[in-house]
Enzyme design. Sequence first.
Site, PDB file in Angstrom:
ATOM      1  N   GLU A   1     -13.261  27.286  33.231  1.00  0.00           N
ATOM      2  CA  GLU A   1     -14.390  26.784  32.454  1.00  0.00           C
ATOM      3  C   GLU A   1     -13.927  26.349  31.056  1.00  0.00           C
ATOM      4  OE1 GLU A   1     -17.859  29.526  34.547  1.00  0.00           O
ATOM      5  OE2 GLU A   1     -16.966  30.230  32.679  1.00  0.00           O
TER       6      GLU A   1
ATOM      7  N   CYS B   1     -13.659  24.542  23.484  1.00  0.00           N
ATOM      8  CA  CYS B   1     -12.955  25.788  23.792  1.00  0.00           C
ATOM      9  C   CYS B   1     -12.283  25.597  25.160  1.00  0.00           C
ATOM     10  CB  CYS B   1     -13.984  26.919  23.825  1.00  0.00           C
ATOM     11  SG  CYS B   1     -13.265  28.523  24.119  1.00  0.00           S
TER      12      CYS B   1
ATOM     13  N   CYS C   1      -7.434  36.234  33.923  1.00  0.00           N
ATOM     14  CA  CYS C   1      -6.584  36.725  32.844  1.00  0.00           C
ATOM     15  C   CYS C   1      -6.081  38.108  33.229  1.00  0.00           C
ATOM     16  CB  CYS C   1      -7.367  36.807  31.535  1.00  0.00           C
ATOM     17  SG  CYS C   1      -6.351  37.321  30.130  1.00  0.00           S
TER      18      CYS C   1
ATOM     19  N   CYS D   1      -8.908  43.075  28.787  1.00  0.00           N
ATOM     20  CA  CYS D   1      -9.687  43.594  27.658  1.00  0.00           C
ATOM     21  C   CYS D   1     -11.043  44.083  28.187  1.00  0.00           C
ATOM     22  CB  CYS D   1      -9.886  42.513  26.602  1.00  0.00           C
ATOM     23  SG  CYS D   1      -8.324  41.844  25.992  1.00  0.00           S
TER      24      CYS D   1
ATOM     25  N   CYS E   1     -14.460  42.007  28.141  1.00  0.00           N
ATOM     26  CA  CYS E   1     -14.365  40.583  28.480  1.00  0.00           C
ATOM     27  C   CYS E   1     -14.564  40.363  29.980  1.00  0.00           C
ATOM     28  CB  CYS E   1     -13.006  40.053  28.038  1.00  0.00           C
ATOM     29  SG  CYS E   1     -12.692  38.371  28.570  1.00  0.00           S
TER      30      CYS E   1
ATOM     31  N   GLY F   1      -8.267  33.158  29.842  1.00  0.00           N
ATOM     32  CA  GLY F   1      -6.828  33.380  29.842  1.00  0.00           C
ATOM     33  C   GLY F   1      -6.251  33.667  28.473  1.00  0.00           C
ATOM     34  N   GLU F   2      -5.024  34.170  28.486  1.00  0.00           N
ATOM     35  CA  GLU F   2      -4.268  34.426  27.262  1.00  0.00           C
ATOM     36  C   GLU F   2      -3.257  33.279  27.120  1.00  0.00           C
ATOM     37  OE1 GLU F   2      -3.739  36.434  24.501  1.00  0.00           O
ATOM     38  OE2 GLU F   2      -1.992  35.142  24.256  1.00  0.00           O
TER      39      GLU F   2
ATOM     40  N   SER G   1      -5.435  31.090  20.168  1.00  0.00           N
ATOM     41  CA  SER G   1      -5.853  32.478  19.970  1.00  0.00           C
ATOM     42  C   SER G   1      -5.053  33.395  20.885  1.00  0.00           C
ATOM     43  CB  SER G   1      -7.344  32.598  20.308  1.00  0.00           C
ATOM     44  OG  SER G   1      -7.761  33.936  20.173  1.00  0.00           O
TER      45      SER G   1
ATOM     46  N   SER H   1      -7.201  38.013  18.262  1.00  0.00           N
ATOM     47  CA  SER H   1      -8.324  38.853  18.688  1.00  0.00           C
ATOM     48  C   SER H   1      -7.974  40.280  18.310  1.00  0.00           C
ATOM     49  CB  SER H   1      -8.506  38.768  20.207  1.00  0.00           C
ATOM     50  OG  SER H   1      -8.802  37.451  20.577  1.00  0.00           O
ATOM     51  N   LEU H   2      -8.571  40.767  17.250  1.00  0.00           N
ATOM     52  CA  LEU H   2      -8.143  42.066  16.717  1.00  0.00           C
ATOM     53  C   LEU H   2      -9.045  43.191  17.236  1.00  0.00           C
ATOM     54  CD1 LEU H   2      -5.971  43.190  14.852  1.00  0.00           C
ATOM     55  CD2 LEU H   2      -7.588  43.037  12.969  1.00  0.00           C
ATOM     56  N   HIS H   3     -10.293  43.121  16.891  1.00  0.00           N
ATOM     57  CA  HIS H   3     -11.346  43.995  17.440  1.00  0.00           C
ATOM     58  C   HIS H   3     -11.289  45.464  17.038  1.00  0.00           C
ATOM     59  CE1 HIS H   3     -12.147  40.342  19.427  1.00  0.00           C
ATOM     60  NE2 HIS H   3     -11.305  40.483  20.413  1.00  0.00           N
TER      61      HIS H   3
ATOM     62  N   ASN I   1     -21.999  40.187  22.927  1.00  0.00           N
ATOM     63  CA  ASN I   1     -23.077  39.497  23.630  1.00  0.00           C
ATOM     64  C   ASN I   1     -23.030  39.724  25.142  1.00  0.00           C
ATOM     65  OD1 ASN I   1     -20.927  37.873  24.427  1.00  0.00           O
ATOM     66  ND2 ASN I   1     -21.210  36.560  22.648  1.00  0.00           N
TER      67      ASN I   1
ATOM     68  N   CYS J   1     -18.295  33.953  23.762  1.00  0.00           N
ATOM     69  CA  CYS J   1     -17.015  34.641  23.804  1.00  0.00           C
ATOM     70  C   CYS J   1     -17.052  35.803  24.779  1.00  0.00           C
ATOM     71  CB  CYS J   1     -16.668  35.181  22.417  1.00  0.00           C
ATOM     72  SG  CYS J   1     -16.168  33.903  21.298  1.00  0.00           S
TER      73      CYS J   1
HETATM   74  S1  SF4 Z   1     -10.391  38.633  25.703  1.00  0.00           S
HETATM   75 FE1  SF4 Z   1      -8.913  36.975  26.150  1.00  0.00          FE
HETATM   76  S2  SF4 Z   1      -6.968  38.093  26.517  1.00  0.00           S
HETATM   77 FE2  SF4 Z   1      -8.615  39.622  26.690  1.00  0.00          FE
HETATM   78  S3  SF4 Z   1      -9.110  39.669  28.896  1.00  0.00           S
HETATM   79 FE3  SF4 Z   1     -10.519  38.192  27.915  1.00  0.00          FE
HETATM   80  S4  SF4 Z   1      -9.513  36.193  28.191  1.00  0.00           S
HETATM   81 FE4  SF4 Z   1      -7.951  37.775  28.516  1.00  0.00          FE
END
Ligand code: SF4
Length: 365
Positions: free
Chosen positions: A108, A121, A128, A132, A135, A185-186, A217, A239-241, A315, A358
């Site tokens: 997507e 985006c 992925c 995380c 996600c 994905g990363e 990112s 992506s710190l979080h 969200n 996100c």
């Molecule tokens: S936040 Fe990004 S790196 Fe983490 S699982 Fe989701 S897509 Fe992958």
Amino acid sequence: MKHKEQRAHRTDTGSPRGGPTDLRDLPLERLAEFVAGLGLPGKRAKQIFARLYRPGVFAFSQLGISREVTALLAQDAAMSSLFPVTVEKSADTTEKFAFRLEDGAMIESVLIPEDGRHTLCVSSQAGCAMGCGFCLTGGLGFVRNLRPAEIVGQVLAVMTHMVACGIERATPRELLNNLVFMGMGEPLANYDNLLTALSILMDDHGLGFSERRITVSTCGIVPRMDDLGRDIRVNLAVSLHSADDAVRSSLMPVNRTHGLEALLAACRRYPLGKKKVILFEYIMLKGINDSLADAHLLAEKLQGIPSRINLLPYNGSGDTEFSCPDGAQTLAFQKVLREAGFNTFIRQSRGADISAACGQLAGKG
Ligand code: SF4
């Protein structure tokens, strides 16, 4: 090309599919080699490259080159295109494009209009592997890396859609103001193909996106952050979080391999241009990372790093363990960071009603 530091990198472009070479997998120098191998003069490569990256071009016959050259290309090469299987539009005008790849994998892309500008985006992988916890893409698991043509193809497909919707700009490049590699994905886990896609997108003979308009990112693959800083000039987002190692490890498995100290050290040595900053993304999760003590810790850890912080109210849907803090808590969190001197913004979710925000991309098509 503008990014002179780019090292020679080779992508396995030939054909992971076992078919003819996909010309949209090739940066200009590789296309030139390919074209020379067909016995054509070098100038043909630039001409073909420029025309390959015009929106609305799906076949060699649309490249505007002679029949002889078209026939030569058709013998040994292909040019792949992506076509959205669905386009969903949010109440806030965000649009989500779902693409089915040739092997059936779904990806997507999300187009975010704002004040007459458009940000796309882009996905770099189907699924992925990073896992995380907050996600949806991570919950899918890893399907496969995208080829350069599949990364660039998202950009071309969305541009084609915009033109069909009557959006006019002087050049195709001006249709999209920013490209952010924050989709599925990363990106740094698909490094070579990412780098090839970036070199195609940034090449002045094609679309010519400038380094200012591209942001990659990462969740924090430290060695690849160093590679990226050395190989190409683009904006970096992290992506710190959480600024707490244990909390971050519980949210993001990558932190168990590349902990906060190593991640922030990589940020400190990332080569930033003048007035450039690293964008830190921070999903606000109620009761997990949203206390004022968390904000103070974050300010302490980011000291000395040219930063911009985006706070992203969580969200996700109601059936996860996570929830979003109330607005007052997020504002108080922001205040701590601002008083510590950090440019900090609360980013309202875009496209949440179509699962385009996100962490919501799940490739359902
Ligand atoms: S936040 Fe990004 S790196 Fe983490 S699982 Fe989701 S897509 Fe992958």
